[in-house]
Design an enzyme around this catalytic site. Structure first.
Site, PDB file in Angstrom:
ATOM      1  N   ASP A 330     -11.753   5.924  12.736  1.00 14.99           N
ATOM      2  CA  ASP A 330     -10.754   5.141  12.017  1.00 14.99           C
ATOM      3  C   ASP A 330      -9.486   5.989  11.844  1.00 14.99           C
ATOM      4  O   ASP A 330      -9.454   7.182  12.150  1.00 14.99           O
ATOM      5  CB  ASP A 330     -11.324   4.677  10.649  1.00 14.99           C
ATOM      6  N   GLU A 530      -7.564  -2.862   1.876  1.00 11.34           N
ATOM      7  CA  GLU A 530      -8.273  -1.581   1.742  1.00 11.34           C
ATOM      8  C   GLU A 530      -8.365  -1.131   0.288  1.00 11.34           C
ATOM      9  O   GLU A 530      -8.526  -1.954  -0.623  1.00 11.34           O
ATOM     10  CB  GLU A 530      -7.620  -0.548   2.652  1.00 11.34           C
TER      11      GLU A 530
HETATM   12  C1  GLC Z   1      -7.388   1.096   8.858  1.00 11.70           C
HETATM   13  C2  GLC Z   1      -8.662   0.330   8.733  1.00 11.70           C
HETATM   14  C3  GLC Z   1      -9.178  -0.221  10.026  1.00 11.70           C
HETATM   15  C4  GLC Z   1      -8.018  -0.576  10.951  1.00 11.70           C
HETATM   16  C5  GLC Z   1      -7.287   0.704  11.284  1.00 11.70           C
HETATM   17  C6  GLC Z   1      -6.066   0.454  12.179  1.00 11.70           C
HETATM   18  O1  GLC Z   1      -7.361   2.206   8.032  1.00 11.70           O
HETATM   19  O2  GLC Z   1      -9.742   0.975   8.062  1.00 11.70           O
HETATM   20  O3  GLC Z   1      -9.984  -1.370   9.721  1.00 11.70           O
HETATM   21  O4  GLC Z   1      -8.506  -1.189  12.132  1.00 11.70           O
HETATM   22  O5  GLC Z   1      -6.855   1.401  10.123  1.00 11.70           O
HETATM   23  O6  GLC Z   1      -5.105  -0.320  11.494  1.00 11.70           O
END
Ligand code: GLC
Length: 670
Positions: A330, A530
């Site tokens: 991530d 988030e």
């Molecule tokens: C974020 C998320 C993830 C997402 C990624 C790219 O922090 O946790 O779900 O796909 O970054 O945006």
């Protein structure tokens, strides 16, 4: 050398069977708690489900991969396993550092503006792909969070968020939605969706509950399969990963929705058996459907960061569950690992991560990872395996022969974006997702030919009816003008009432000139994403909140009130339900707000066009502090609850004690 390390090194099947039996015997007796009283972090692969990867290992594919790798320099291999964000890397740098992928972060966009048109996106995608092809000659994967439609594109069809799709109980609908999303993505050059989220949210305090389909693992499993098939097509058919589809990503592996107190990126303190039974539910069906990528979770399992958990990423996911795609970390997640200052992380690559999402730190990561490879702390065989998995996806998608995005079959076909067919699909999803919790004296469905007041902050607000991950990361900083072609809930009601000769008026504050026959009040959570959505408890609004004052004022004026609740999760709203004659959970319905009016009102001839169908995808809390479980404790309404028009929707007055101790210090999730 087999470029595919999925299968365990060469033990005979008999040895594997014996090993499995021994492991099962050990695991069955293994306490979930270790001697220190901490939950165990020991993994028993034999306990995990066996899965059949649906793409047979084609020798031709393996030969093509081997031939490409044989021609690659070590710097090219290192670049291939790195993904950078378009706000922090130029096309020229993509070529110079041989990067394998780019992403648009949720707040990134052409000229660093996240609110961008299709034309702007396609021009950008062409520039980056051209650079990659002129550089290493290996095409880019361009990833985007298209988690409820191609939400990065102004004018895109925006579907209800996953929790609402869970309320529909309609996997076939979900498959159509993701196929339509894939088409809109490909028109602008996105060829990789960071979706579906297959988390199984267990605590409604978490800021990502709405990204999951349900609290129920079995429902998540059904929806995960449908979503992957929608995004990618069906393995073994001609349209599988063709130019109308995109690579999908099951996320976030593993236990993101099981963390203690719902803390985002927190620690899932659960037994291995519960990790399998609950958190893992969506992965076997996603893998069996051929999902091409899996994103590793920021969170930990019993104190061990997932990004460094080799037992789960390699022994379980790649070997036991036979996952044949690639693992991506991530956003900057490897930086959170002890000893990985973000400028390289051999332990993450060794654990099984094949591509590092290093959006703004990509250059340091490149330089230091190259050094680690040259030092041998990342073995060349491991690097080759990671590159092989990534190349396999690109070859399966035909990217090597598709040229620039604008030259591809859907490139520039912008009439697909927000098309009537896609919007009709989204409107159907809105209708099927609405959950009716209260309907005193059968107030609903309403006669449309009457005087209707529409009030509340969510009545005419596309940002509120979409929530997070909408044009911007938090779903904020936008207004209705940023959603051309979309319909607010108010606009849908006005249309339905006018068609029947009634009168509708909008007043956010609930003011009216002539007393209305009924008031529809639309309110709910403000957008978030988030950890910024983590909550200390489940109370929607404090006792003297503005919403309650509005509801009560209308009721005191003798006006029947229909509440339309916009929310990313179940919340404690006993007081609001008491103040309403009817209470509808609309979740986060997306761009087609008229789907709400379709169900609220009878047809002009008095018949019922669409009845309520939605069922709760999670139990609804009876107070603001106790998380209700699937099996009932602390649930005001159980998982699966939902009334239709004919049901008796009368409801006793609900207790108004929230359970929050007076003076309790709200301990935020983070
Ligand atoms: C974020 C998320 C993830 C997402 C990624 C790219 O922090 O946790 O779900 O796909 O970054 O945006």
């Amino acid at each position: 050398m087999s470029l595919n390390e999925r299968h365990a090194p060469a033990p005979t099947r008999r040895m594997l069977t014996c090993a499995a039996l021994i492991a099962l015997a050990c695991a069955a007796s293994a306490p979930a708690w270790s001697a220190t009283g901490a939950l165990s972090t020991t993994v028993h692969p034999a306990l995990w489900p066996r899965v059949q990867w649906p793409l047979p290992e084609s020798p031709r594919l393996q030969q093509r991969i081997a031939a490409i790798i044989a021609r690659m320099t070590v710097p090219e291999k290192v670049g291939q396993i790195i993904q950078a964000d378009i706000d922090f890397v130029t096309p020229e740098q993509v070529a110079k550092y041989h990067l394998g992928s780019i992403l648009t972060g949720a707040d990134s966009g052409p000229d660093k503006n996240p609110i961008a048109t299709a034309q702007q996106w396609l021009r950008l995608a062409d520039r980056y792909q051209a650079a990659a092809l002129q550089g290493s000659g290996i095409p880019l994967l361009f990833g985007a969070d298209c988690v409820h439609g191609a939400q990065k594109i102004v004018g895109a069809t925006l579907y209800p968020q996953n929790i609402a799709l869970g309320a529909t109980r309609d996997p076939a609908l979900v498959e159509k939605i993701e196929a339509a999303t894939a088409e809109e993505m490909r028109t602008v050059g996105f060829n990789w969706a960071f979706a579906p989220g297959v988390m199984v949210p267990q605590n409604d305090r978490w800021g990502r509950v709405y990204e999951g389909f349900s609290q129920d693992p079995a429902l998540v499993a059904r929806m995960a399969r449908a979503a992957v098939l929608g995004f990618q097509g069906t393995p073994g058919t001609p349209d599988f990963l063709d130019a109308r589809h995109v690579a999908a990503t099951a996320k976030h592996f593993l236990g993101d929705g099981s963390t203690t107190d719902g803390i985002d990126e927190g620690d899932a303190e659960v037994s291995e058996r519960d990790l399998i039974r609950v958190a893992d539910a969506g992965y076997p069906p996603a893998i069996a459907a051929g999902v091409q990528a899996i994103m590793v979770s920021y969170s930990s399992w019993n104190g061990v960061k997932m990004s460094a958990n080799r037992a789960l990423l390699t022994d379980v996911l790649k070997r036991r569950m036979d996952f044949g795609g690639f693992l991506i970390s991530d956003w900057d997640a490897v930086r959170q690992l002890p000893g990985c200052v973000g400028a390289a992380c051999p332990k993450a690559i060794d654990a099984g991560i094949d591509m590092a999402m290093e959006p703004n730190n990509w250059r340091a990561f490149y330089t230091n990872t190259l050094r680690e490879v040259e030092k041998g702390s990342i073995p060349m065989q491991r690097l080759d395996h990671a590159v092989a998995r990534i190349l396999a996806v690109k070859l399966r998608m035909g990217l090597f022969t598709q040229g620039l995005p604008s030259q591809q079959p859907l490139g520039g076909k912008f009439d697909l974006i927000g098309s009537a067919a896609h919007r009709a699909l989204a409107r159907q999803a809105v209708r099927e997702s609405l959950v009716l919790l209260k309907n005193a004296h059968h107030l609903l469905p309403l006669k449309p030919g009457q005087r209707v007041l529409v009030a509340g902050p969510g009545a005419d607000s596309l940002p509120l009816q979409n929530g997070g991950w909408t044009l911007t990361w938090q779903g904020t900083g936008t207004n209705n003008a940023d959603f051309p072609g979309a319909t607010s809930i108010w606009a849908g009601i006005r249309q339905a009432v006018a068609a029947a000769g009634g009168t509708a008026e909008l007043s956010v504050e609930g003011r009216y000139t002539r007393k209305p026959d009924v008031a529809i009040v639309v309110y709910g959570e403000k957008p978030y994403a988030e950890y910024l959505g983590d909550r200390p408890n489940l109370e929607f609004e404090p006792r003297d909140g503005a919403t309650l004052r509005l509801l009560r004022r209308l009721r005191q004026a003798g006006i029947p009130v229909v509440s339309i609740f916009l929310t990313g999760r179940p919340l404690w709203v006993n007081r609001e339900i008491n103040a309403s004659n009817a209470f509808v959970v609309a979740w986060l319905p997306g761009s087609e707000g008229e789907g709400v009016a379709d169900v609220l009102f009878r047809k002009p001839d008095g018949g019922i066009a669409f009845d309520f169908r939605g069922k709760l995808p999670a139990a609804w809390p009876i107070n603001a502090v106790d998380q209700p479980g699937l099996d009932g404790p602390h649930a005001l309404f159980p998982y699966g609850y939902g009334l239709n028009d004919a049901d008796n929707g009368d409801l006793r007055t609900l207790p108004t004690a929230s359970g929050i101790e007076p003076g309790a210090i709200a301990v935020a999730g983070r």
